[in-house]
Design a protein around this motif. Structure first.
Motif, PDB file in Angstrom:
ATOM      1  N   SER A  54       0.829  -1.213   0.000  1.00  0.00           N
ATOM      2  CA  SER A  54       0.000   0.000   0.000  1.00  0.00           C
ATOM      3  C   SER A  54       0.853   1.247   0.000  1.00  0.00           C
ATOM      4  CB  SER A  54      -0.917   0.011   1.223  1.00  0.00           C
ATOM      5  OG  SER A  54      -1.814  -1.052   1.162  1.00  0.00           O
ATOM      6  N   ILE A  55       1.886   1.243   0.816  1.00  0.00           N
ATOM      7  CA  ILE A  55       2.773   2.407   0.883  1.00  0.00           C
ATOM      8  C   ILE A  55       3.463   2.624  -0.456  1.00  0.00           C
ATOM      9  CG2 ILE A  55       4.925   3.256   1.906  1.00  0.00           C
ATOM     10  CD1 ILE A  55       3.937   1.901   4.550  1.00  0.00           C
ATOM     11  N   ASN A  56       3.971   1.551  -1.046  1.00  0.00           N
ATOM     12  CA  ASN A  56       4.686   1.669  -2.324  1.00  0.00           C
ATOM     13  C   ASN A  56       3.771   2.025  -3.486  1.00  0.00           C
ATOM     14  OD1 ASN A  56       7.092   1.012  -1.057  1.00  0.00           O
ATOM     15  ND2 ASN A  56       6.978  -1.144  -1.615  1.00  0.00           N
ATOM     16  N   ALA A  57       2.596   1.442  -3.522  1.00  0.00           N
ATOM     17  CA  ALA A  57       1.717   1.620  -4.679  1.00  0.00           C
ATOM     18  C   ALA A  57       0.811   2.831  -4.579  1.00  0.00           C
ATOM     19  CB  ALA A  57       0.874   0.359  -4.875  1.00  0.00           C
ATOM     20  N   PHE A  58       0.475   3.257  -3.364  1.00  0.00           N
ATOM     21  CA  PHE A  58      -0.544   4.287  -3.214  1.00  0.00           C
ATOM     22  C   PHE A  58      -0.113   5.452  -2.327  1.00  0.00           C
ATOM     23  CE2 PHE A  58      -2.754   0.242  -3.960  1.00  0.00           C
ATOM     24  CZ  PHE A  58      -3.315   0.546  -5.185  1.00  0.00           C
TER      25      PHE A  58
ATOM     26  N   VAL B 136       1.144   9.175  -1.362  1.00  0.00           N
ATOM     27  CA  VAL B 136       0.769  10.469  -1.925  1.00  0.00           C
ATOM     28  C   VAL B 136       1.730  10.861  -3.044  1.00  0.00           C
ATOM     29  CG1 VAL B 136       0.549  12.933  -1.425  1.00  0.00           C
ATOM     30  CG2 VAL B 136      -0.357  11.248   0.180  1.00  0.00           C
ATOM     31  N   ASP B 137       3.023  10.672  -2.814  1.00  0.00           N
ATOM     32  CA  ASP B 137       4.005  11.036  -3.841  1.00  0.00           C
ATOM     33  C   ASP B 137       3.791  10.246  -5.120  1.00  0.00           C
ATOM     34  OD1 ASP B 137       5.221  12.913  -2.224  1.00  0.00           O
ATOM     35  OD2 ASP B 137       6.724  11.501  -1.464  1.00  0.00           O
ATOM     36  N   LYS B 138       3.566   8.956  -4.987  1.00  0.00           N
ATOM     37  CA  LYS B 138       3.361   8.118  -6.177  1.00  0.00           C
ATOM     38  C   LYS B 138       2.078   8.519  -6.906  1.00  0.00           C
ATOM     39  CE  LYS B 138       3.330   3.434  -7.879  1.00  0.00           C
ATOM     40  NZ  LYS B 138       4.035   3.618  -9.084  1.00  0.00           N
ATOM     41  N   MET B 139       1.020   8.726  -6.157  1.00  0.00           N
ATOM     42  CA  MET B 139      -0.243   9.099  -6.784  1.00  0.00           C
ATOM     43  C   MET B 139      -0.136  10.459  -7.479  1.00  0.00           C
ATOM     44  SD  MET B 139      -2.089   6.474  -6.284  1.00  0.00           S
ATOM     45  CE  MET B 139      -3.733   6.958  -6.699  1.00  0.00           C
ATOM     46  N   LEU B 140       0.521  11.418  -6.841  1.00  0.00           N
ATOM     47  CA  LEU B 140       0.699  12.726  -7.474  1.00  0.00           C
ATOM     48  C   LEU B 140       1.518  12.616  -8.754  1.00  0.00           C
ATOM     49  CD1 LEU B 140       1.304  15.049  -4.390  1.00  0.00           C
ATOM     50  CD2 LEU B 140      -0.696  14.998  -5.895  1.00  0.00           C
ATOM     51  N   SER B 141       2.545  11.803  -8.705  1.00  0.00           N
ATOM     52  CA  SER B 141       3.374  11.600  -9.883  1.00  0.00           C
ATOM     53  C   SER B 141       2.564  10.995 -11.027  1.00  0.00           C
ATOM     54  CB  SER B 141       4.559  10.699  -9.521  1.00  0.00           C
ATOM     55  OG  SER B 141       5.288  10.358 -10.664  1.00  0.00           O
ATOM     56  N   GLU B 142       1.754  10.012 -10.710  1.00  0.00           N
ATOM     57  CA  GLU B 142       0.941   9.373 -11.749  1.00  0.00           C
ATOM     58  C   GLU B 142      -0.134  10.318 -12.281  1.00  0.00           C
ATOM     59  OE1 GLU B 142      -0.353   5.555 -10.381  1.00  0.00           O
ATOM     60  OE2 GLU B 142       1.710   4.821 -10.231  1.00  0.00           O
TER      61      GLU B 142
END
Length: 79
Positions: free
Chosen positions: A59-63, A65-71
């Protein structure tokens, strides 16, 4: 996603699926597969509990905030 999930095999579930050891997919119209999935959880509950951190880490790796903003940024930039 700290839990073990039994998910129907619809596209949104497949898209966010946690690691294989943390979920099972079933055809929601097949009662036998649902029963097998529930029996699997019952028989393997200790292992499932012991591997909770796999779900947390996923969950931390896939979702995050940084990852979601990047996507999201990639999606907006593609327009």
């Amino acid at each position: 996603f700290r839990s073990f999930l039994i998910l129907s095999n619809i596209p949104p579930h497949l898209e966010i699926a946690p690691p294989n050891r943390r979920c099972l997919f079933v055809d929601e119209s097949n009662i036998e597969l649902i029963i097998e999935a529930l029996e699997y959880v019952t028989k393997n509950i200790e292992q499932i509990r012991d591997e909770r951190n796999l779900s947390k880490q996923y969950s931390i790796n896939a979702f995050s905030v940084d990852k979601m903003l990047s996507e999201y940024r990639e999606v907006y930039d593609s327009f």
